[in-house]
Scaffold this active site. Structure first.
Site, short mmCIF file in Angstrom:
data_model
loop_
_atom_site.label_atom_id
_atom_site.label_comp_id
_atom_site.label_asym_id
_atom_site.label_seq_id
_atom_site.Cartn_x
_atom_site.Cartn_y
_atom_site.Cartn_z
NE ARG A 307 -4.02 0.17 1.82
CZ ARG A 307 -4.03 1.38 2.19
NH1 ARG A 307 -3.49 1.63 3.30
NH2 ARG A 307 -5.03 2.04 1.60
CB CYS A 338 16.04 -5.90 -5.29
SG CYS A 338 17.25 -6.83 -4.35
#
Ligand code: LLP
Length: 411
Positions: A307, A338
């Site tokens: 979110r 990453c």
């Protein structure tokens, strides 16, 4: 979550003890909070025949669904898979609605074969429904009211550019199809968006939908969808449910009088019921100094709670390992993925050390359900605390889960 006797607890359960027992990252849900929210909604609409249809896309853990069922809350599903889980959790088909968004017709058939009321969002599907079922099966139709509302455009669904629902301009076409196939349209549905704080939006939608509904003589239900905004931090503005309850109930009663029959009013909240109940706990892997700021790197990230990255959503963070320390250091809390997965930027926290546990709040809605195995990471375990009892409701994944459906071919 509160501080009792110098430690953070959820219903008397020490959160550090839970993290110790079940490991991190860990989702914890406060079932009593869910009950409190369901009761608040029921109370706000006690003057009318109101039903809550939990939008389970917010959190589909089967034990959360069972809790909703126990609380007398019905359910809205958006796929045959959610439908299957809802049935397994104990819902009767009559308590389930299937709100489809441009799905293939065989999914509508799954719904009907399970005696679940289907909610149809486009004219071609409505025609197919008529051809196959005529008036033998009741149906709900989803209207796009052309009203704008929601925390941001990605979660706004009622406006003119949105893909959702049958545009309200097509009333005549709907009526023609209904007449041609003698359809039994028992409900009008709409969902304007998510994180709608202004009650006026709901009032405006009510006016539009009640007006539209007058043309449909067989209605039993008006379904206003979900979208109530909850608090993401202290003092945050939220949908005022008491005020909204009074206003919508009054206009609904007026509408029913005009319509000539008492209908049921439905709401489909997701966030309102579960957002504040949920906490995601992550361990501080590293305290990383940069020339301009200090980063706290957690053992969780956008793979578990997307979110903040997807909607720029604000989630409050707390160092639950330092309940008694002054909150006067500023950090960026970041994930271990990453990608740029900043969870919370420039936040004041207690002075934090490696190994401390950070709690991310408002993680009960669209947290786990939007989680992934990105970067090959396991999804967390989930805990439900209800009436002071701790239940493990999902085991942490293992490599077996990651590899479950993969096929290593001979090359
Ligand atoms: N009804 C329908 C037809 C919906 O599409 C939704 C949400 C709801 C009810 C429940 O809305 P709520 O009460 O939870 O606001 N992933 C986004 C939210 C997407 C909402 C999708 N539809 C987020 O995390 O903000």
């Amino acid at each position: 979550m509160t501080v009792e006797n110098g430690q953070f607890v959820i219903q008397n359960q020490s959160v550090l003890a839970l993290c110790e027992e079940f490991g991190t990252p860990l989702y914890v849900y406060d079932g009593d909070k869910i009950e409190e929210k369901a009761n608040a909604l029921k109370d706000a609409f006690k003057g009318v025949k109101m039903k809550i249809k939990y939008a389970c896309k917010a959190n589909t853990n089967i034990s959360i669904l069972k809790l909703m069922h126990t609380l007398g809350v019905d359910i809205d599903v958006v796929s045959p898979q959610e439908m299957a889980v809802a049935l397994k959790a104990g819902f009767n088909p009559s308590q389930i609605t299937y709100t489809s968004s441009g799905v293939s017709f065989d999914e509508i058939e799954v719904s009907i074969n399970n005696d679940v009321l289907a909610n149809i969002d486009n004219l071609p599907t409505l025609i197919k429904f008529g051809e196959k079922y005529g008036n033998s099966v009741p149906v709900l139709i989803r209207i796009r009211p052309n009203v704008e509302g929601g925390g941001n455009l990605k979660i706004s669904t009622g406006h003119k550019e949105s893909k959702f629902g049958i545009a309200i301009e097509y009333k005549e076409q709907i009526l023609e199809i209904a007449k041609k196939y003698n359809l039994n349209i028992v409900g009008i549905h709409q969902h304007t968006g998510s994180d709608i704080k202004d009650g006026k939006t709901f009032v405006e939608v009510a006016r539009v939908i009640f007006d539209f509904a007058m043309s449909f003589p067989d209605l039993k239900y008006i379904d206003f969808g979900g979208g109530f905004k909850v608090a993401y931090k202290d003092g945050d503005s939220v949908t005022d449910m008491v005020d909204l309850g009074e206003k919508i109930s009054a206009s609904f009663q007026d509408f029913c009088k005009k319509y000539g029959r008492e209908l049921e009013l439905w709401f489909e909240p997701g966030k309102f019921l579960v957002s504040e109940s949920g906490f995601l706990f992550g361990n501080v892997n590293v305290v990383k100094e940069n020339p301009t700021k200090t980063l706290l790197g957690l053992n969780t990230g956008l793979n578990h709670l997307i979110r903040p990255m997807m909607y720029d959503a604000f989630h409050d963070v707390v160092n639950v390992s330092k309940p008694n320390a002054a909150v006067n250091e500023v950090y960026d809390v970041v994930g271990y993925i990453c990608e740029t997965d900043d969870i919370a930027k420039n936040r004041e926290l207690a002075k934090t050390d490696e190994g401390d546990i950070i709690c991310i709040k408002n993680a009960g809605a669209y947290g786990f359900t939007m989680a992934s195995n990105y970067n090959g990471r396991f999804k967390p375990a989930e805990i439900l605390i209800y009436k002071n009892k701790v239940h493990l409701i999902r085991k942490r994944e293992t490599l077996v889960d990651i590899l479950a459906n993969q096929i290593l071919v001979e090359l």
